[in-house]
Design a protein around this motif. Structure first.
Motif, PDB file in Angstrom:
ATOM      1  N   HIS A 186       6.970  25.394  26.107  1.00  0.00           N
ATOM      2  CA  HIS A 186       8.162  24.599  25.833  1.00  0.00           C
ATOM      3  C   HIS A 186       8.562  24.572  24.366  1.00  0.00           C
ATOM      4  CE1 HIS A 186       4.692  22.237  24.929  1.00  0.00           C
ATOM      5  NE2 HIS A 186       5.390  21.230  24.459  1.00  0.00           N
ATOM      6  N   GLY A 187       7.768  25.166  23.506  1.00  0.00           N
ATOM      7  CA  GLY A 187       8.108  25.164  22.088  1.00  0.00           C
ATOM      8  C   GLY A 187       7.536  24.002  21.321  1.00  0.00           C
ATOM      9  N   GLY A 188       6.553  23.305  21.875  1.00  0.00           N
ATOM     10  CA  GLY A 188       5.871  22.263  21.121  1.00  0.00           C
ATOM     11  C   GLY A 188       5.136  22.870  19.942  1.00  0.00           C
ATOM     12  N   SER A 189       5.044  22.117  18.853  1.00  0.00           N
ATOM     13  CA  SER A 189       4.455  22.672  17.628  1.00  0.00           C
ATOM     14  C   SER A 189       2.998  23.075  17.820  1.00  0.00           C
ATOM     15  CB  SER A 189       4.567  21.655  16.494  1.00  0.00           C
ATOM     16  OG  SER A 189       3.928  20.434  16.835  1.00  0.00           O
ATOM     17  N   THR A 226      -1.227  36.021  20.541  1.00  0.00           N
ATOM     18  CA  THR A 226      -0.730  36.283  21.894  1.00  0.00           C
ATOM     19  C   THR A 226       0.789  36.175  21.921  1.00  0.00           C
ATOM     20  OG1 THR A 226      -2.753  35.297  22.786  1.00  0.00           O
ATOM     21  CG2 THR A 226      -0.923  35.621  24.319  1.00  0.00           C
ATOM     22  N   PRO A 227       1.502  37.173  22.475  1.00  0.00           N
ATOM     23  CA  PRO A 227       2.964  37.089  22.564  1.00  0.00           C
ATOM     24  C   PRO A 227       3.407  35.838  23.313  1.00  0.00           C
ATOM     25  CG  PRO A 227       2.216  39.304  23.086  1.00  0.00           C
ATOM     26  CD  PRO A 227       0.983  38.449  23.006  1.00  0.00           C
ATOM     27  N   GLN A 228       4.621  35.376  23.010  1.00  0.00           N
ATOM     28  CA  GLN A 228       5.110  34.126  23.586  1.00  0.00           C
ATOM     29  C   GLN A 228       6.453  34.317  24.285  1.00  0.00           C
ATOM     30  OE1 GLN A 228       4.915  30.793  20.697  1.00  0.00           O
ATOM     31  NE2 GLN A 228       3.775  32.167  19.345  1.00  0.00           N
ATOM     32  N   VAL A 229       6.696  33.447  25.264  1.00  0.00           N
ATOM     33  CA  VAL A 229       8.030  33.252  25.844  1.00  0.00           C
ATOM     34  C   VAL A 229       8.278  31.757  25.764  1.00  0.00           C
ATOM     35  CG1 VAL A 229       9.445  33.316  27.922  1.00  0.00           C
ATOM     36  CG2 VAL A 229       7.921  35.244  27.394  1.00  0.00           C
ATOM     37  N   VAL A 230       9.356  31.356  25.076  1.00  0.00           N
ATOM     38  CA  VAL A 230       9.561  29.937  24.780  1.00  0.00           C
ATOM     39  C   VAL A 230      10.830  29.433  25.462  1.00  0.00           C
ATOM     40  CG1 VAL A 230       9.586  28.201  22.961  1.00  0.00           C
ATOM     41  CG2 VAL A 230       8.509  30.416  22.531  1.00  0.00           C
ATOM     42  N   CYS A 231      10.696  28.262  26.085  1.00  0.00           N
ATOM     43  CA  CYS A 231      11.824  27.602  26.754  1.00  0.00           C
ATOM     44  C   CYS A 231      11.920  26.179  26.202  1.00  0.00           C
ATOM     45  CB  CYS A 231      11.617  27.588  28.264  1.00  0.00           C
ATOM     46  SG  CYS A 231      12.949  26.772  29.187  1.00  0.00           S
ATOM     47  N   PRO A 232      12.768  25.930  25.194  1.00  0.00           N
ATOM     48  CA  PRO A 232      12.818  24.606  24.565  1.00  0.00           C
ATOM     49  C   PRO A 232      13.629  23.590  25.372  1.00  0.00           C
ATOM     50  CG  PRO A 232      14.436  26.044  23.558  1.00  0.00           C
ATOM     51  CD  PRO A 232      13.702  26.880  24.578  1.00  0.00           C
ATOM     52  N   PHE A 233      13.322  22.316  25.147  1.00  0.00           N
ATOM     53  CA  PHE A 233      14.005  21.239  25.859  1.00  0.00           C
ATOM     54  C   PHE A 233      14.591  20.182  24.925  1.00  0.00           C
ATOM     55  CE2 PHE A 233      11.187  23.191  28.830  1.00  0.00           C
ATOM     56  CZ  PHE A 233      11.838  23.139  30.054  1.00  0.00           C
ATOM     57  N   MET A 234      13.947  19.941  23.782  1.00  0.00           N
ATOM     58  CA  MET A 234      14.433  18.867  22.910  1.00  0.00           C
ATOM     59  C   MET A 234      13.864  19.017  21.495  1.00  0.00           C
ATOM     60  SD  MET A 234      12.060  15.723  24.318  1.00  0.00           S
ATOM     61  CE  MET A 234      12.720  14.593  23.095  1.00  0.00           C
ATOM     62  N   LEU A 235      14.525  18.318  20.546  1.00  0.00           N
ATOM     63  CA  LEU A 235      14.059  18.137  19.179  1.00  0.00           C
ATOM     64  C   LEU A 235      13.586  19.441  18.529  1.00  0.00           C
ATOM     65  CD1 LEU A 235      12.231  14.706  19.656  1.00  0.00           C
ATOM     66  CD2 LEU A 235      14.487  15.116  18.689  1.00  0.00           C
ATOM     67  N   VAL A 257       0.853  -1.193   0.000  1.00  0.00           N
ATOM     68  CA  VAL A 257       0.000   0.000   0.000  1.00  0.00           C
ATOM     69  C   VAL A 257       0.888   1.241   0.000  1.00  0.00           C
ATOM     70  CG1 VAL A 257      -1.885  -1.176   1.185  1.00  0.00           C
ATOM     71  CG2 VAL A 257      -0.193   0.093   2.527  1.00  0.00           C
ATOM     72  N   ARG A 258       0.307   2.353  -0.349  1.00  0.00           N
ATOM     73  CA  ARG A 258       1.043   3.607  -0.411  1.00  0.00           C
ATOM     74  C   ARG A 258       1.314   4.137   0.993  1.00  0.00           C
ATOM     75  NH1 ARG A 258      -0.489   7.472  -5.169  1.00  0.00           N
ATOM     76  NH2 ARG A 258      -1.865   5.692  -5.435  1.00  0.00           N
ATOM     77  N   CYS A 259       2.425   4.842   1.136  1.00  0.00           N
ATOM     78  CA  CYS A 259       2.751   5.472   2.424  1.00  0.00           C
ATOM     79  C   CYS A 259       2.865   6.980   2.227  1.00  0.00           C
ATOM     80  CB  CYS A 259       4.063   4.923   2.980  1.00  0.00           C
ATOM     81  SG  CYS A 259       4.438   5.483   4.657  1.00  0.00           S
ATOM     82  N   ILE A 260       2.203   7.720   3.102  1.00  0.00           N
ATOM     83  CA  ILE A 260       2.206   9.182   3.099  1.00  0.00           C
ATOM     84  C   ILE A 260       2.708   9.662   4.450  1.00  0.00           C
ATOM     85  CG2 ILE A 260       0.716  11.239   3.029  1.00  0.00           C
ATOM     86  CD1 ILE A 260      -1.151   9.639   1.157  1.00  0.00           C
ATOM     87  N   VAL A 261       3.532  10.684   4.448  1.00  0.00           N
ATOM     88  CA  VAL A 261       4.090  11.227   5.690  1.00  0.00           C
ATOM     89  C   VAL A 261       3.355  12.514   6.046  1.00  0.00           C
ATOM     90  CG1 VAL A 261       6.159  12.074   6.858  1.00  0.00           C
ATOM     91  CG2 VAL A 261       6.339  10.228   5.172  1.00  0.00           C
ATOM     92  N   ALA A 262       2.979  12.648   7.308  1.00  0.00           N
ATOM     93  CA  ALA A 262       2.317  13.859   7.800  1.00  0.00           C
ATOM     94  C   ALA A 262       2.970  14.271   9.108  1.00  0.00           C
ATOM     95  CB  ALA A 262       0.820  13.611   7.999  1.00  0.00           C
ATOM     96  N   ALA A 263       3.429  15.513   9.182  1.00  0.00           N
ATOM     97  CA  ALA A 263       4.140  15.962  10.386  1.00  0.00           C
ATOM     98  C   ALA A 263       3.756  17.391  10.718  1.00  0.00           C
ATOM     99  CB  ALA A 263       5.650  15.874  10.181  1.00  0.00           C
ATOM    100  N   PRO A 264       3.466  17.676  11.983  1.00  0.00           N
ATOM    101  CA  PRO A 264       3.114  19.056  12.378  1.00  0.00           C
ATOM    102  C   PRO A 264       4.324  19.954  12.567  1.00  0.00           C
ATOM    103  CG  PRO A 264       2.916  17.580  14.255  1.00  0.00           C
ATOM    104  CD  PRO A 264       3.300  16.721  13.082  1.00  0.00           C
ATOM    105  N   TYR A 265       5.520  19.449  12.244  1.00  0.00           N
ATOM    106  CA  TYR A 265       6.749  20.228  12.409  1.00  0.00           C
ATOM    107  C   TYR A 265       7.768  19.722  11.401  1.00  0.00           C
ATOM    108  CZ  TYR A 265       6.851  16.100  15.358  1.00  0.00           C
ATOM    109  OH  TYR A 265       6.679  14.824  15.836  1.00  0.00           O
ATOM    110  N   VAL A 266       8.817  20.487  11.182  1.00  0.00           N
ATOM    111  CA  VAL A 266       9.898  20.047  10.307  1.00  0.00           C
ATOM    112  C   VAL A 266      10.583  18.834  10.923  1.00  0.00           C
ATOM    113  CG1 VAL A 266      10.358  22.264   9.214  1.00  0.00           C
ATOM    114  CG2 VAL A 266      11.413  21.746  11.405  1.00  0.00           C
ATOM    115  N   VAL A 267      11.309  18.078  10.105  1.00  0.00           N
ATOM    116  CA  VAL A 267      11.961  16.862  10.596  1.00  0.00           C
ATOM    117  C   VAL A 267      12.737  17.175  11.871  1.00  0.00           C
ATOM    118  CG1 VAL A 267      13.513  14.964   9.982  1.00  0.00           C
ATOM    119  CG2 VAL A 267      12.236  16.149   8.198  1.00  0.00           C
ATOM    120  N   PRO A 268      12.451  16.459  12.967  1.00  0.00           N
ATOM    121  CA  PRO A 268      13.082  16.818  14.249  1.00  0.00           C
ATOM    122  C   PRO A 268      14.499  16.287  14.420  1.00  0.00           C
ATOM    123  CG  PRO A 268      11.565  14.995  14.558  1.00  0.00           C
ATOM    124  CD  PRO A 268      11.446  15.413  13.114  1.00  0.00           C
ATOM    125  N   TYR A 269      15.080  15.769  13.349  1.00  0.00           N
ATOM    126  CA  TYR A 269      16.448  15.265  13.408  1.00  0.00           C
ATOM    127  C   TYR A 269      17.064  15.469  12.026  1.00  0.00           C
ATOM    128  CZ  TYR A 269      13.334  11.518  11.909  1.00  0.00           C
ATOM    129  OH  TYR A 269      12.327  10.805  11.309  1.00  0.00           O
TER     130      TYR A 269
END
Length: 493
Positions: free
Chosen positions: A386-389, A400-409, A126-138
């Protein structure tokens, strides 16, 4: 098929629901972790079947998940969880596709944490399609292309000489490169009876020159106004716009959800009512507080001293006139710390309901449930996260203005991007929001930096820029665009 935390899975669930409503001739199934069980009833309303695997969304050495009497190492535990996870995935997909010949329109949509879906799609033709709410995290290691060319010269030639529209080296270097690791090779060969390496013959290991697959459709769930689509991306990448969840999915309180749905049925424009249990929360929001939410950061092992985190917030409150609404995301150590601090300062804390606690003379409101961000964020002065997508997208849509504190990926990408587009100050370092220990000096330093970040986020320039981007995003419908792209890929339009 979507794995990972809520932010990784829920947008894919929203696509599944939208596709099922648009294409009623399809049987649509979402395969994800049992931890996302709350999706079952919501998806059922949209005629999507929910199939759960038992693996956890996150496996962290800090979680102390013991197996076999607690004597095995974390590495051994991860290996066993991965083995069982893949067996469950195969069993579920076999039940879906294995009873008869695959149909031309059958397909699997995967996110970047469900790469086993690529090999399972190959197994069941079967066909495979990729869907992601963010750019490749690696990204591929710097040595990847050199090693690939040395170890697989014929396949490297095959991919670089691919005709237009066929899978090529751009696809591999953009997101497919993890499919060529030994981590997948033995499973593909031993369990799925495929070649260890994609696009090669299982017997000869020679590239399948006679059968070149199409370049796979890759859909991104963010706005072109926020993330540009560079020319070096593969030809089948589509940027759809942000994938926002149905609003009623985001209430943990059933009574609040019922009120929202009732108001929606009456076409009310201002659906601001919560149930009587949450009247205090509704009143608190009228003060335009600052939102703080770290989603799965605690469960992933980053919140080592929750009391230190609460002390940082208390110190900010002592030196400013801000008010905070803190979403605990059900993280038990943080909720325990809130109750401990509340007991120590019994004169200024109130347990308002099962999921609401008020601290520090009513200036810190702690909520263990969830509310729709598109309902909540317009009522907040700043969104600290935390910067989640998903949270990033919701804050952008709210203006709304943001203050972002990232942790990973991808969180580091989003935090830098929000600063670059002008809706947040520079990203915080994690110790400037959640110190590792409750040390007075560390807490004071973190509080000063957090206060400064909030003050910068509230500047006229940042507020104006946030409102400008929100107006642009309001014209987009990312979920509908993704469904349109799937239909075009399958020839349904």
């Amino acid at each position: 098929m979507a794995f990972g935390t809520k932010g990784d899975v829920y947008p894919i669930a929203a696509l599944a629901a939208a596709f099922a409503c648009d294409q009623k001739q399809y049987d649509v199934v979402l395969v994800t972790h049992s931890a996302h069980e709350i999706l079952r009833s919501q998806l059922a309303e949209k005629h999507v079947e929910y199939c759960a695997v038992s693996s956890p969304p996150v496996l962290s050495p800090d979680q102390n998940n013991d197996i076999a009497g607690g004597e095995s190492s974390f590495s051994m535990q991860k290996t066993m969880v991965t083995r069982d996870h893949r067996r469950e995935c195969y069993s579920i997909v076999e039940q879906i596709f294995g009873d008869g010949p695959s149909l031309e329109g059958d397909f699997i949509v995967i996110n970047f944490f469900a790469l086993e879906g690529w090999s399972l799609a190959e197994t069941f033709s079967v066909r495979c399609i990729v869907a992601a709410p963010y750019v490749v995290p690696y990204s591929a290691p710097a040595s990847f292309e050199r090693q690939f060319r040395r170890e697989l010269p014929l396949l490297y030639k095959y991919l670089n000489e691919a005709p237009s529209g066929k899978v090529c080296w751009k696809d591999v270097i953009h997101w497919m490169w993890p499919l060529f690791t030994e981590n997948w090779g033995s499973w593909r060969y031993d369990d799925l009876h495929l070649s260890p390496c994609p696009f090669t013959d299982p017997v000869t290991s020679i590239p399948t020159w006679h059968d070149r697959p199409q370049s796979p459709l890759v859909m991104y769930g963010f706005s072109k106004k926020v993330v540009e689509c560079p020319e070096y991306w593969p030809c089948k990448v589509r940027v759809c716009g942000f994938w926002f969840l149905p609003t009623d999915w985001q209430f943990t309180c059933k009574k609040c959800r019922e009120i929202y749905l009732f108001d929606s049925s009456r076409d009310q424009c201002a659906k601001d009512d919560l149930c009587p249990t949450h009247s205090e929360l509704q009143n608190f929001l009228k003060t335009t507080p600052i939102f703080i939410g770290l989603s799965s950061v605690g469960s992933m092992g980053f919140l080592k001293d929750p009391q230190a985190f609460i002390c940082v917030l208390q110190t900010v409150l002592n030196t400013t006139n801000y008010k905070f609404i803190l979403f605990t995301s059900g993280y038990k150590p943080l909720e325990s710390a809130i109750h401990v601090i509340g007991a120590e300062t019994s004169s200024d804390w109130r347990n308002l309901s099962e999921d609401c606690v008020s601290l520090f003379n009513g200036r810190l409101f702690c909520f263990s449930g969830s509310l729709p961000y598109n309902w909540l964020f317009p009522k907040c002065a700043v969104v600290i996260h935390h910067g989640g997508s998903g949270t990033t997208a919701a804050a952008l849509r709210a203006g709304t203005p943001q203050v972002v504190c990232p942790f990973m990926l991808d969180q580091f990408y989003w935090s830098e991007r929000m600063h670059w587009v002008g809706v947040s100050p520079e990203p915080l370092s994690r110790n400037h929001l959640i110190p590792d220990k409750n040390d007075e000096r560390a807490v004071q330093e973190a509080a000063q930096i957090l206060s400064l970040a909030i003050r910068n986020a509230l500047s006229p320039q940042v507020k104006a820029r946030a409102a400008e981007i929100a107006e642009t995003i309001s014209l987009e419908d990312g979920v509908s665009e993704a469904v349109k792209n799937i239909k075009e890929e399958l020839g349904l339009v």
